[in-house]
Design a protein around this motif. Structure first.
Motif, PDB file in Angstrom:
ATOM      1  N   ASP A 147       0.819  -1.216   0.000  1.00 37.67           N
ATOM      2  CA  ASP A 147       0.000   0.000   0.000  1.00 37.67           C
ATOM      3  C   ASP A 147       0.855   1.269   0.000  1.00 37.67           C
ATOM      4  O   ASP A 147       0.317   2.372  -0.143  1.00 37.67           O
ATOM      5  N   VAL A 148       2.173   1.136   0.151  1.00 42.17           N
ATOM      6  CA  VAL A 148       3.078   2.282   0.088  1.00 42.17           C
ATOM      7  C   VAL A 148       3.504   2.484  -1.359  1.00 42.17           C
ATOM      8  O   VAL A 148       4.104   1.598  -1.970  1.00 42.17           O
ATOM      9  N   ASP A 194       2.014  13.639   3.334  1.00 43.29           N
ATOM     10  CA  ASP A 194       1.061  13.883   2.247  1.00 43.29           C
ATOM     11  C   ASP A 194       1.753  14.263   0.948  1.00 43.29           C
ATOM     12  O   ASP A 194       1.166  14.174  -0.128  1.00 43.29           O
ATOM     13  N   TYR A 195       2.971  14.753   1.057  1.00 44.74           N
ATOM     14  CA  TYR A 195       3.725  15.142  -0.132  1.00 44.74           C
ATOM     15  C   TYR A 195       5.212  14.972   0.155  1.00 44.74           C
ATOM     16  O   TYR A 195       5.629  14.853   1.303  1.00 44.74           O
ATOM     17  N   MET A 196       5.997  14.965  -0.883  1.00 46.28           N
ATOM     18  CA  MET A 196       7.451  14.941  -0.743  1.00 46.28           C
ATOM     19  C   MET A 196       8.052  15.657  -1.944  1.00 46.28           C
ATOM     20  O   MET A 196       7.457  15.716  -3.021  1.00 46.28           O
ATOM     21  N   SER A 197       9.222  16.234  -1.755  1.00 44.14           N
ATOM     22  CA  SER A 197       9.890  16.901  -2.858  1.00 44.14           C
ATOM     23  C   SER A 197      10.560  15.857  -3.744  1.00 44.14           C
ATOM     24  O   SER A 197      10.685  14.680  -3.383  1.00 44.14           O
ATOM     25  N   PHE A 198      11.019  16.320  -4.905  1.00 42.88           N
ATOM     26  CA  PHE A 198      11.743  15.426  -5.799  1.00 42.88           C
ATOM     27  C   PHE A 198      13.222  15.328  -5.430  1.00 42.88           C
ATOM     28  O   PHE A 198      14.033  14.852  -6.232  1.00 42.88           O
ATOM     29  N   TYR A 245       2.457  16.334  -7.829  1.00 47.21           N
ATOM     30  CA  TYR A 245       2.549  14.944  -8.267  1.00 47.21           C
ATOM     31  C   TYR A 245       2.439  13.970  -7.101  1.00 47.21           C
ATOM     32  O   TYR A 245       1.731  12.974  -7.179  1.00 47.21           O
ATOM     33  N   THR A 246       3.145  14.259  -6.016  1.00 45.86           N
ATOM     34  CA  THR A 246       3.087  13.334  -4.881  1.00 45.86           C
ATOM     35  C   THR A 246       1.748  13.430  -4.145  1.00 45.86           C
ATOM     36  O   THR A 246       1.317  12.460  -3.525  1.00 45.86           O
ATOM     37  N   ALA A 247       1.075  14.588  -4.231  1.00 46.29           N
ATOM     38  CA  ALA A 247      -0.303  14.658  -3.721  1.00 46.29           C
ATOM     39  C   ALA A 247      -1.197  13.728  -4.525  1.00 46.29           C
ATOM     40  O   ALA A 247      -2.100  13.071  -3.985  1.00 46.29           O
ATOM     41  N   ARG A 248      -0.961  13.650  -5.828  1.00 49.41           N
ATOM     42  CA  ARG A 248      -1.686  12.700  -6.677  1.00 49.41           C
ATOM     43  C   ARG A 248      -1.432  11.266  -6.212  1.00 49.41           C
ATOM     44  O   ARG A 248      -2.351  10.440  -6.110  1.00 49.41           O
ATOM     45  N   LEU A 249      -0.164  10.973  -5.928  1.00 51.69           N
ATOM     46  CA  LEU A 249       0.201   9.635  -5.477  1.00 51.69           C
ATOM     47  C   LEU A 249      -0.471   9.291  -4.149  1.00 51.69           C
ATOM     48  O   LEU A 249      -0.873   8.149  -3.921  1.00 51.69           O
ATOM     49  N   GLU A 275      -0.015   5.165   0.264  1.00 55.12           N
ATOM     50  CA  GLU A 275       0.638   5.912   1.331  1.00 55.12           C
ATOM     51  C   GLU A 275       2.038   6.332   0.917  1.00 55.12           C
ATOM     52  O   GLU A 275       2.752   5.599   0.233  1.00 55.12           O
ATOM     53  N   LEU A 276       2.430   7.534   1.336  1.00 52.78           N
ATOM     54  CA  LEU A 276       3.786   8.031   1.160  1.00 52.78           C
ATOM     55  C   LEU A 276       4.495   7.943   2.510  1.00 52.78           C
ATOM     56  O   LEU A 276       3.954   8.376   3.517  1.00 52.78           O
ATOM     57  N   ARG A 277       5.730   7.420   2.512  1.00 50.94           N
ATOM     58  CA  ARG A 277       6.456   7.258   3.766  1.00 50.94           C
ATOM     59  C   ARG A 277       7.862   7.844   3.639  1.00 50.94           C
ATOM     60  O   ARG A 277       8.542   7.683   2.625  1.00 50.94           O
TER      61      ARG A 277
END
Length: 323
Positions: free
Chosen positions: A118-119, A163-167, A196-200, A205-207
Motif C-alpha cells: 500500500d506504500v 502527504d507530499y514529498m519533494s523530488f 505529483y506526490t499529492a496525486r500519489l 501511502e507516502l512514507r
C-alpha cells in the motif's frame, strides 16, 4: 542481483561540478542502481561533455538531452517517462544539487515500508550543506492545501507518513506511476513535485524513511526563520526584486493550479492570492510594469483562462534589459 530494480533520474542544468558529485554518489550506492538517467536541460557549461564521457565509461548511465531548458518539471516528466518505458520497480528522483549518502537507496528499499504494497512512494531525510535537516521536503496539507512542513519529532521515528514529498530523493513504484501518470511538465519550476506526490497520496501511502539520507546543496535552509532586528532588516526580508519574479510568479501560478486540481476551482480565492502578491510587489518590489503584466498573465493561466506558457529565465532577464 538485487531482488527489485531501481532507476535513478537526475535533472541538470548548468551545474557541472554538482552534477559530477551527484552521479558519482549514485554510482557508489551500496544497493547498486540499475540505471542512471540524466536529463540535461540544454547546459552550456561543459556538463554535456562530462555526461558523454561518463556515459561511455558506465553502461548504467543514460543521457537524455534537451535542446532547451524545460525546467525541473519538464526534466522530471521526460526522465520518468523515458525510464518508465524500461520497466523498473522503483524510480528515484533528484536534482543535480543532491548527493545521496552511500547507503541511501539501500535504506529505502530494505525498509519495512518498501515491503508494504500500500506504500506507493518513499523518501528519506534531506540535510542542507550546514547538516541541518531541511524539514520542508515532506509534510501535510491543511484544508486549503497550504503546506505544513514536517517536524523534528517526525524525523526521530524510523519512518512517518507524509502527504507530499519533494523530488529531492522521492522514490516511486512503477505501478503507482502507471496509475497516476507523469508529473505536470507545464509547471516548469516549483510545486510540480508537491502536486505529483499529492496525486500519489490518493492511491496509497507516502512514507519518509529517516535513516535514508542525502545532502541538498542549494545553499538555502527555508526552515531557519530569524526575526529581523530592525525595520531596515525587516524591509530587506520583504523585498521582491524584479529579476527573481519569473520563478515566484511561476510558483504561485502552479500552486493555484494545484489547489484547483485537488480541491476544486476557487476563482475568488485565487484572485485574492494574486492581489496580495501584487500589493507586496508594489510596496517592496521594483514596481516594473513587466512584473505586473507577468502576474496578470499567470493568474489567467492559473484559473484556466489561458493555456500554460512559461516565461523562461533567460527571456525574462532579456526583457528586463539585464545583460
Amino acid at each position: 542481483m538485487n531482488p527489485v530494480s531501481a532507476a535513478a533520474i537526475v535533472v541538470s542544468y548548468n551545474r557541472r561540478a554538482l552534477l559530477e558529485e551527484c552521479v558519482e554518489a549514485l554510482l557508489a550506492q551500496t544497493w547498486p542502481v540499475d540505471a542512471i538517467y540524466v536529463v540535461d536541460n540544454g547546459s552550456n557549461d561543459g556538463s554535456r561533455e562530462y555526461l558523454a564521457a561518463v556515459e561511455a565509461k558506465h553502461d548504467r548511465v543514460f543521457v537524455v538531452l534537451s535542446e532547451s531548458n524545460t525546467g525541473g518539471a519538464g526534466g522530471f516528466a521526460r526522465g520518468i517517462s523515458t525510464a518508465f518505458a524500461k520497466g523498473f520497480d522503483w524510480y528515484w528522483l533528484m536534482d543535480d544539487d543532491a548527493e545521496p549518502m552511500p547507503d541511501a537507496l539501500e535504506k529505502l528499499l530494505v525498509s519495512k515500508d518498501a515491503a508494504r504494497t500500500d506504500v506507493v512512494a518513499l523518501c528519506g531525510t534531506v540535510f542542507g550543506i550546514d547538516r541541518r535537516v531541511q524539514f520542508w521536503h515532506q509534510g501535510t496539507f491543511d484544508e486549503r492545501m497550504r503546506l505544513i512542513v514536517s517536524m523534528p519529532e517526525h524525523h526521530a521515528a524510523a519512518s512517518f507518513k507524509t502527504d507530499y514529498m519533494s523530488f529531492v530523493g522521492a522514490c516511486i513504484r512503477h505501478d503507482a506511476i502507471q496509475r497516476v501518470g507523469f508529473p505536470a511538465h507545464e509547471y516548469f519550476v516549483w510545486n510540480d513535485d508537491v502536486e505529483y506526490t499529492a496525486r500519489l497520496s490518493r492511491i496509497g501511502e507516502l512514507r519518509c524513511v529517516t535513516a535514508s539520507q542525502m545532502t541538498h546543496k542549494d545553499g538555502e535552509n527555508r526552515d531557519m526563520i530569524q526575526r529581523p532586528r530592525s525595520l531596515r532588516a525587516w524591509i530587506e526580508t520583504r523585498r521582491m526584486p524584479a529579476a527573481t519574479q519569473w520563478k515566484y510568479a511561476c510558483g504561485l501560478r502552479n500552486y493555484v493550479d494545484m489547489v484547483f486540481r485537488h480541491r476544486g476551482p476557487a476563482p475568488f480565492w485565487a484572485a485574492s492570492i494574486f492581489a496580495r502578491r501584487l500589493v507586496r510587489i508594489l510596496v517592496f518590489g521594483d514596481r516594473r510594469f513587466s512584473v505586473i503584466v507577468l502576474y496578470v498573465r499567470y493568474f489567467e493561466q492559473a484559473v484556466g483562462r489561458r493555456q500554460f506558457d512559461t516565461v523562461r529565465p533567460t527571456d525574462w532577464k532579456r526583457s528586463l534589459g539585464d545583460s
